[in-house]
Design a protein around this motif. Structure first.
Motif, short mmCIF file in Angstrom:
data_model
loop_
_atom_site.label_atom_id
_atom_site.label_comp_id
_atom_site.label_asym_id
_atom_site.label_seq_id
_atom_site.Cartn_x
_atom_site.Cartn_y
_atom_site.Cartn_z
N GLN A 144 0.78 -1.06 0.07
CA GLN A 144 0.05 0.01 -0.05
C GLN A 144 1.00 1.26 -0.12
N ALA A 145 1.87 1.32 0.83
CA ALA A 145 2.83 2.34 1.03
C ALA A 145 3.57 2.51 -0.52
N LEU A 146 3.93 1.51 -1.03
CA LEU A 146 4.62 1.72 -2.36
C LEU A 146 3.63 2.16 -3.55
N LEU A 147 2.32 1.74 -3.30
CA LEU A 147 1.51 2.23 -4.36
C LEU A 147 1.19 3.73 -4.23
N CYS A 148 0.89 4.13 -3.06
CA CYS A 148 0.62 5.69 -2.67
C CYS A 148 1.81 6.39 -3.12
N ALA A 149 3.12 5.91 -2.69
CA ALA A 149 4.45 6.72 -3.10
C ALA A 149 4.30 6.82 -4.55
N VAL A 150 4.05 5.86 -5.27
CA VAL A 150 4.11 5.83 -6.73
C VAL A 150 3.11 6.97 -7.15
N GLN A 151 1.87 6.96 -6.59
CA GLN A 151 0.82 7.97 -6.70
C GLN A 151 1.41 9.24 -6.57
N MET A 152 2.31 9.45 -5.82
CA MET A 152 2.66 10.78 -5.26
C MET A 152 3.60 11.40 -6.41
N ILE A 153 4.50 10.48 -6.94
CA ILE A 153 5.15 10.89 -8.11
C ILE A 153 4.29 11.18 -9.28
N ASN A 154 3.43 10.12 -9.41
CA ASN A 154 2.36 10.47 -10.62
C ASN A 154 1.64 11.63 -10.47
#
Length: 196
Positions: free
Chosen positions: A164-174
Motif C-alpha cells: 500500500q505504501a509503495l503504491l501510494c508513493a508511486v501515486q505521489m510521483i504520478n
C-alpha cells in the motif's frame, strides 16, 4: 501511460489490499475462531490499536477513492486534482505506515495467551526470539494455535501495508507529474483526426 490512467490503475490495485487489511484486523479479534476471548478482553494489545482497520483500511480507502477520481474525465483529472492526489496519497502512506508499525510491534511482542497459569504475553520481554524457536509456542495453552494465528495475520498486514505504501508513493510521483504536465485525460471524441 498517461497520469490519469496510472491513477486509476493504482486505485484499482489498492482496493484489494484495503479489503485484506480490514479482514485481517477483524479476524485478529477472534483467535481460535471464537468470540469468547474478545468478550473476556483476552486479545493481544496491538490488535486493539486497529492498524489494519484504521490505517491500512479506512485511511488507504479514502486515498484510493480520491486517486480513482483523478483518473475520471471531468472530475479531478486536472492539474489541481492531481495536486490534491499527492496529499491524499500521503494520507495513504501514513495509514500504511501506521498499519505496518502496529503489526510489527504486535509481531515483536507476541500474543496474549494463557501461559504459566495466567493471561500474559510470555514472549514480550524474553531474551530469545519466539519467532526463531517454534518450540516455545507450546507455552501458550489457550487460545489454541494463537501464536501461528497472530504471526500469520500480522505478517500479512505487514506485507499488505508495504505494498500500500509503495503504491501510494508511486501515486505521489504520478500526481506530481500530472500536476506539472496535466492529467492527459481526454476523450477520444474530441481528438481532431489528422488529414492525410
Amino acid at each position: 501511460m498517461c497520469t490519469a490512467k496510472c491513477s486509476k490503475c493504482i486505485a484499482f490495485s489498492l482496493y484489494p489490499f484495503v479489503f485484506i487489511s480490514i479482514l485481517c484486523n477483524i479476524v485478529l479479534f477472534f483467535p481460535a475462531g471464537s468470540v469468547k476471548y474478545a468478550q473476556e478482553g483476552h486479545i493481544t494489545e496491538e490488535v486493539k490499536y486497529m492498524g489494519g482497520l484504521l490505517g491500512g483500511g479506512i485511511m488507504v480507502l479514502i486515498s484510493s477513492i480520491y486517486i480513482h477520481f483523478t483518473g475520471e474525465n471531468g472530475c479531478c483529472g486536472n492539474h489541481f486534482g492531481m495536486f490534491l492526489s499527492i496529499a491524499f496519497a500521503a494520507v495513504g502512506v501514513a495509514g500504511a505506515l501506521y498499519s505496518f508499525t502496529v503489526a510489527m510491534v504486535g509481531l515483536n511482542s507476541g500474543p496474549l495467551c494463557y501461559a504459566e497459569d495466567k493471561w500474559t504475553t510470555p514472549f514480550k520481554h524474553s531474551n530469545t526470539s519466539y519467532l526463531a524457536d517454534a518450540s516455545l509456542w507450546k507455552n501458550c495453552v489457550e487460545p489454541k494455535n494463537v501464536v501461528q494465528f497472530n504471526v500469520g495475520l500480522f505478517l500479512t498486514l505487514m506485507a499488505t501495508s508495504c505494498l500500500q505504501a509503495l503504491l501510494c508513493a508511486v501515486q505521489m510521483i504520478n500526481g506530481l507529474a500530472g500536476c506539472l504536465f496535466g492529467a492527459c485525460n481526454k476523450n477520444k471524441q474530441n481528438e481532431v483526426p489528422l488529414s492525410s
